[in-house]
Enzyme design. Structure first.
Site, PDB file in Angstrom:
ATOM      1  N   SER A 136       0.865  -1.173   0.000  1.00  0.00           N
ATOM      2  CA  SER A 136       0.000   0.000   0.000  1.00  0.00           C
ATOM      3  C   SER A 136       0.907   1.229   0.000  1.00  0.00           C
ATOM      4  O   SER A 136       1.679   1.425   0.948  1.00  0.00           O
ATOM      5  CB  SER A 136      -0.880  -0.044   1.246  1.00  0.00           C
ATOM      6  N   LYS A 162      -1.208  -0.969  -4.286  1.00  0.00           N
ATOM      7  CA  LYS A 162      -2.356  -0.122  -3.947  1.00  0.00           C
ATOM      8  C   LYS A 162      -1.869   1.312  -3.862  1.00  0.00           C
ATOM      9  O   LYS A 162      -0.901   1.607  -3.152  1.00  0.00           O
ATOM     10  CB  LYS A 162      -2.938  -0.619  -2.617  1.00  0.00           C
ATOM     11  N   LYS A 164      -2.735   5.107  -2.818  1.00  0.00           N
ATOM     12  CA  LYS A 164      -3.649   5.946  -2.051  1.00  0.00           C
ATOM     13  C   LYS A 164      -3.985   7.176  -2.881  1.00  0.00           C
ATOM     14  O   LYS A 164      -3.091   7.756  -3.517  1.00  0.00           O
ATOM     15  CB  LYS A 164      -2.986   6.363  -0.725  1.00  0.00           C
ATOM     16  N   ASP A 190      -7.026   3.332  -3.283  1.00  0.00           N
ATOM     17  CA  ASP A 190      -7.745   3.392  -2.000  1.00  0.00           C
ATOM     18  C   ASP A 190      -7.926   4.861  -1.624  1.00  0.00           C
ATOM     19  O   ASP A 190      -6.949   5.596  -1.479  1.00  0.00           O
ATOM     20  CB  ASP A 190      -6.957   2.660  -0.907  1.00  0.00           C
ATOM     21  N   GLU A 215     -10.958   1.064  -3.517  1.00  0.00           N
ATOM     22  CA  GLU A 215     -11.306   0.798  -2.123  1.00  0.00           C
ATOM     23  C   GLU A 215     -11.911   2.032  -1.458  1.00  0.00           C
ATOM     24  O   GLU A 215     -11.370   3.138  -1.580  1.00  0.00           O
ATOM     25  CB  GLU A 215     -10.027   0.352  -1.395  1.00  0.00           C
ATOM     26  N   ASP A 240     -13.735  -1.264   2.912  1.00  0.00           N
ATOM     27  CA  ASP A 240     -12.825  -1.429   4.048  1.00  0.00           C
ATOM     28  C   ASP A 240     -13.572  -0.887   5.279  1.00  0.00           C
ATOM     29  O   ASP A 240     -14.300  -1.630   5.967  1.00  0.00           O
ATOM     30  CB  ASP A 240     -11.520  -0.675   3.742  1.00  0.00           C
ATOM     31  N   LYS A 264      -9.917  -6.614   7.786  1.00  0.00           N
ATOM     32  CA  LYS A 264      -8.889  -6.339   8.798  1.00  0.00           C
ATOM     33  C   LYS A 264      -9.476  -6.884  10.086  1.00  0.00           C
ATOM     34  O   LYS A 264     -10.517  -6.377  10.539  1.00  0.00           O
ATOM     35  CB  LYS A 264      -8.653  -4.840   8.938  1.00  0.00           C
ATOM     36  N   GLY A 292      -4.235  -4.125   6.109  1.00  0.00           N
ATOM     37  CA  GLY A 292      -3.237  -3.887   7.153  1.00  0.00           C
ATOM     38  C   GLY A 292      -3.453  -2.541   7.806  1.00  0.00           C
ATOM     39  O   GLY A 292      -4.155  -1.669   7.262  1.00  0.00           O
TER      40      GLY A 292
HETATM   41  O1  OSB Z   1      -7.102   2.074   4.368  1.00  0.00           O
HETATM   42  O2  OSB Z   1      -6.117   0.228   4.209  1.00  0.00           O
HETATM   43  C1  OSB Z   1      -6.169   1.342   4.689  1.00  0.00           C
HETATM   44  C2  OSB Z   1      -3.106   2.008   6.872  1.00  0.00           C
HETATM   45  C3  OSB Z   1      -3.676   2.712   7.906  1.00  0.00           C
HETATM   46  C4  OSB Z   1      -5.015   2.995   7.861  1.00  0.00           C
HETATM   47  C5  OSB Z   1      -5.796   2.573   6.791  1.00  0.00           C
HETATM   48  C6  OSB Z   1      -5.227   1.840   5.752  1.00  0.00           C
HETATM   49  C7  OSB Z   1      -3.853   1.582   5.780  1.00  0.00           C
HETATM   50  C8  OSB Z   1      -3.130   0.908   4.724  1.00  0.00           C
HETATM   51  C9  OSB Z   1      -1.805   0.300   5.117  1.00  0.00           C
HETATM   52  O3  OSB Z   1      -3.483   0.887   3.565  1.00  0.00           O
HETATM   53  C10 OSB Z   1      -1.672  -1.118   4.782  1.00  0.00           C
HETATM   54  C11 OSB Z   1      -0.446  -1.696   5.440  1.00  0.00           C
HETATM   55  O4  OSB Z   1      -0.483  -2.004   6.653  1.00  0.00           O
HETATM   56  O5  OSB Z   1       0.557  -1.855   4.751  1.00  0.00           O
HETATM   57 MG    MG Z   2      -8.353   0.998   3.096  1.00  0.00          MG
END
Ligand code: OSB
Ligand code: MG
Length: 385
Positions: A136, A162, A164, A190, A215, A240, A264, A292
């Protein structure tokens, strides 16, 4: 299973690189670790609640409070015939605080695995000995910077990248990555709730970029508007934040709010709920994958075990330790080979926790146990700020 003692600790661990998402930036992690003890066995678990209430309403501080005052008293010194019974006991007349509940519930699954001499993955019903790894990537300063970061990730072997996004850092950024890395690059986006239905134009344009999924584009607790958006998109929506229980997963399927779920375990209250969502989705033909929360090596062990279940059919956000930390708190550290991570076959969570290091990193600690119940109201507080 009868939990005798629960120790909460907060440790601070700096991230190798800042992680920026539409709802905030993270430079360092304040992590809540738990030590559970029962019947001569012990286990470590992690509460994934972040520092600020910008993902869900929980934070490390609310979780600390919830565990000490409401979760621990419900589980300490109480017998459970199986780990699956813990979540219902925590839900009875006790709303929310799912990350706090999950940390204890999942720890009890690990304790059970320890006690039975099996791996956590085996206890959960895992069927794979390795899982596909995704990464991510946080929002970068420019499309070019994102292209380079994504290129490096693919070279390193990640099976899914992924990206952001947020308004202003979306179509141009994702298109640059698609153009530079080619039509076959396994990309997704995401948004962490950054869009609204009446300003969905960038999402409609992302629809042309052949993303595996988009996402959580809309509000963190919404299902209805996501259903309306999904009708306008050919790209699958993955939920999510909005999926906090198996009931929400069922509503997603009924309303058509999305076609994929990022599970999660912390977000849904632990493993019993994760397995229920997994099983429901498997029966409905809805793929799931493991998300995660920038976990330390302790929380990662739980994600890897969960991702070994059969309907986790897309790569998870379960990157190796070196993606996050100069040095993790477990050994061996989590590693990736050819885009895969090995599911530990050893007893319990399958990695050793570096107790000496954790001791050094600890900034507050409280030990709760039925045997100390006469003193300090059952609490043995140390450096509690
Ligand atoms: O939206 O998936 C998410 C991390 C913190 C809060 C929300 C998200 C995330 C990540 C990190 O996308 C994923 C990772 O732990 O590598
Ligand atoms: Mg997410």
């Amino acid at each position: 299973m009868r939990l005798e003692c629960l120790t909460l600790r907060e440790i601070h661990l700096p991230l190798k690189e800042p992680f920026r998402i539409s709802s905030g930036i993270q430079r360092s992690r304040r992590i809540l670790l738990l030590q559970l003890e029962a019947d001569g066995v012990a286990a470590w678990s992690e509460c994934v609640a972040p520092e600020e209430p910008n993902y869900c309403s929980e934070t490390i501080d609310t979780a600390w409070h919830a565990i000490v005052h409401w979760v621990a008293p419900r589980v300490l010194d109480r017998s459970f015939a199986s780990a699956a019974e813990v979540f219902p006991a925590l839900q009875h007349n006790f709303r929310g605080h799912l990350m706090a509940k999950a940390a204890v519930e999942m720890g009890i699954w690990a304790l059970t695995a320890e006690q039975r001499g099996v791996s956590l993955a085996c206890l959960l019903g895992g069927t794979r000995n390795e899982v596909e790894v995704g990464i991510s990537l946080g929002i970068q300063v420019s499309p070019g910077a994102l292209v380079e970061r994504a290129r490096r990730a693919l070279e390193e072997g990640y099976r899914k990248v992924k990206l952001k996004i947020e308004p202003g850092a979306d179509v141009e950024y994702v298109r640059a990555v698609r153009t530079e890395l080619g039509p076959r690059a396994p990309l997704m986006a995401d948004a962490n709730n950054a869009y609204s239905l009446d300003a969905a134009e960038p999402l409609l344009r992302l629809d042309e970029l052949d993303l595996i999924m988009i996402e959580q584009p809309l509000a963190w607790d919404d299902l209805r508007q996501h259903a309306e958006l999904q009708r306008r998109l050919r790209t699958p929506i993955c939920l999510d934040e909005s999926i906090t229980s198996v009931e929400r997963a069922r509503e997603m399927a009924e309303l058509g709010s999305g076609r994929v779920i990022n599970i999660k375990p912390g977000r849904v209250g632990g493993f019993a709920a994760s397995i229920a969502i997994h099983d429901f989705c498997a029966a409905q033909g809805i793929p799931v994958w493991c998300g995660g929360m920038l976990e330390s090596g302790v929380g990662r062990a739980y994600n890897v075990a969960l991702a070994s279940l059969p309907n986790f059919t897309k790569p998870g956000d379960i990157s190796p330790s070196s993606r996050y930390w100069e040095r993790d708190v477990v050994s061996p550290e989590w590693s990736m080979h050819d885009g895969m991570m090995t599911v530990p076959a050893g007893r319990g969570i399958g990695v050793e926790v570096d107790q000496e290091r954790i001791e050094q990193l600890t900034v507050r600690r409280v030990r709760l146990g039925s045997r100390e119940a006469g003193r300090q109201g059952g609490k043995d507080v140390d450096r509690h700020d």
